[in-house]
Scaffold this active site. Structure first.
Site, PDB file in Angstrom:
ATOM      1  N   ASP A 106       0.785  -1.170   0.049  1.00 33.21           N
ATOM      2  CA  ASP A 106       0.037  -0.177   0.069  1.00 33.21           C
ATOM      3  C   ASP A 106       1.027   1.233  -0.016  1.00 33.21           C
ATOM      4  O   ASP A 106       1.136   1.506  -1.154  1.00 33.21           O
ATOM      5  CB  ASP A 106      -1.076   0.008   1.158  1.00 33.21           C
ATOM      6  CG  ASP A 106      -1.889   1.032   1.354  1.00 33.21           C
ATOM      7  OD1 ASP A 106      -2.244   1.652   0.510  1.00 33.21           O
ATOM      8  OD2 ASP A 106      -2.682   1.029   2.308  1.00 33.21           O
ATOM      9  N   PHE A 156      -9.884  -0.344  -0.880  1.00 34.55           N
ATOM     10  CA  PHE A 156      -9.757  -1.484   0.114  1.00 34.55           C
ATOM     11  C   PHE A 156     -10.188  -2.967  -0.512  1.00 34.55           C
ATOM     12  O   PHE A 156     -11.096  -2.888  -1.100  1.00 34.55           O
ATOM     13  CB  PHE A 156     -10.376  -1.117   1.424  1.00 34.55           C
ATOM     14  CG  PHE A 156      -9.734  -1.793   2.339  1.00 34.55           C
ATOM     15  CD1 PHE A 156      -8.801  -1.751   3.078  1.00 34.55           C
ATOM     16  CD2 PHE A 156     -10.750  -2.928   2.860  1.00 34.55           C
ATOM     17  CE1 PHE A 156      -8.368  -2.683   3.911  1.00 34.55           C
ATOM     18  CE2 PHE A 156     -10.340  -3.747   3.764  1.00 34.55           C
ATOM     19  CZ  PHE A 156      -9.160  -3.660   4.543  1.00 34.55           C
ATOM     20  N   ASP A 163      -7.572  -9.125   4.829  1.00 32.49           N
ATOM     21  CA  ASP A 163      -8.669  -9.030   5.888  1.00 32.49           C
ATOM     22  C   ASP A 163      -9.459  -7.772   5.926  1.00 32.49           C
ATOM     23  O   ASP A 163      -8.512  -6.769   5.717  1.00 32.49           O
ATOM     24  CB  ASP A 163      -8.328  -9.524   7.122  1.00 32.49           C
ATOM     25  CG  ASP A 163      -7.200  -8.449   7.800  1.00 32.49           C
ATOM     26  OD1 ASP A 163      -6.231  -7.933   7.405  1.00 32.49           O
ATOM     27  OD2 ASP A 163      -7.815  -7.944   8.948  1.00 32.49           O
TER      28      ASP A 163
END
Ligand code: IMP
Length: 180
Positions: A106, A156, A163
């Protein structure tokens, strides 16, 4: 559009397992060529990388070893920006060819921190593979990141090891959060 709910959040299908596996097969071929005659040590970053590691390692046909380590640095849907302790770092990586296996890069903070720490142990070489990369979120250029599965938008995602608040790792496909 196939939609699911993980805890309070809605997600839609993004990358199907078949698509993931086809790409992972190609990454495996690339690694087999690059590491011919060597015995790399794959180090998976838990928890997110466990399914990616399992599928990737089955495509590897050079002799190799597998280890896992852990970093706790992420909560909810936005990176906390803080890298905490590295747990379970393999010992004796001096002179080894290391390939770090990440689920997703990220900001790049986690991976660059891991690479910096592992370099102190003087491995012969160090490269990284991430199934997913969010290029527009990247804050740390990582030249060692050689094997990327998919470049994705700054959204996301959940599933296939990734998760949302601890949930959704068991999903076979990868889903992205729907707006709102
Ligand atoms: P970075 O340090 O900002 O690159 O964050 C890397 C870690 O954040 C990954 O190993 C994941 O655990 C987590 N992460 C980043 N983006 C996502 C996402 O979209 N879904 C789930 N976890 C994510």
């Amino acid at each position: 559009m196939h939609k699911i709910k993980v805890e309070d959040k809605e997600f839609e299908i993004f990358l199907e397992n078949d698509t993931l596996n086809k790409r992972i097969r190609l990454l495996g071929i690339q690694i087999n060529v690059d590491y011919e005659g060597k015995c790399p040590l794959f180090i998976g970053v838990l928890n997110g990388s466990f399914l990616f590691m399992a599928d990737l390692i089955k495509e590897i046909d050079v002799p190799c070893e597998v280890a896992f380590m852990r970093v706790a640095s992420y909560e909810g849907t936005s990176s906390s920006g803080k890298v905490k302790e590295l747990i379970g770092l393999p010992e004796n990586i001096e002179g080894r060819d290391i390939i770090i296996i990440e689920d997703i890069v990220d900001t790049g903070l986690t991976l660059s921190h891991i690479i910096k720490t592992l370099k102190e142990q003087k491995p012969a070489s160090i490269k990284a593979s991430a199934l997913l990369l969010k290029p527009s979120a990247l804050k740390h250029e990582i030249e060692e990141l050689e094997y990327v599965g998919f470049e994705i938008p700054n959204e996301f995602v959940v599933g296939y090891g990734l998760d949302y608040n601890g949930l959704g790792r068991n999903l076979t496909d990868i889903y992205r959060a729907t707006e709102g």
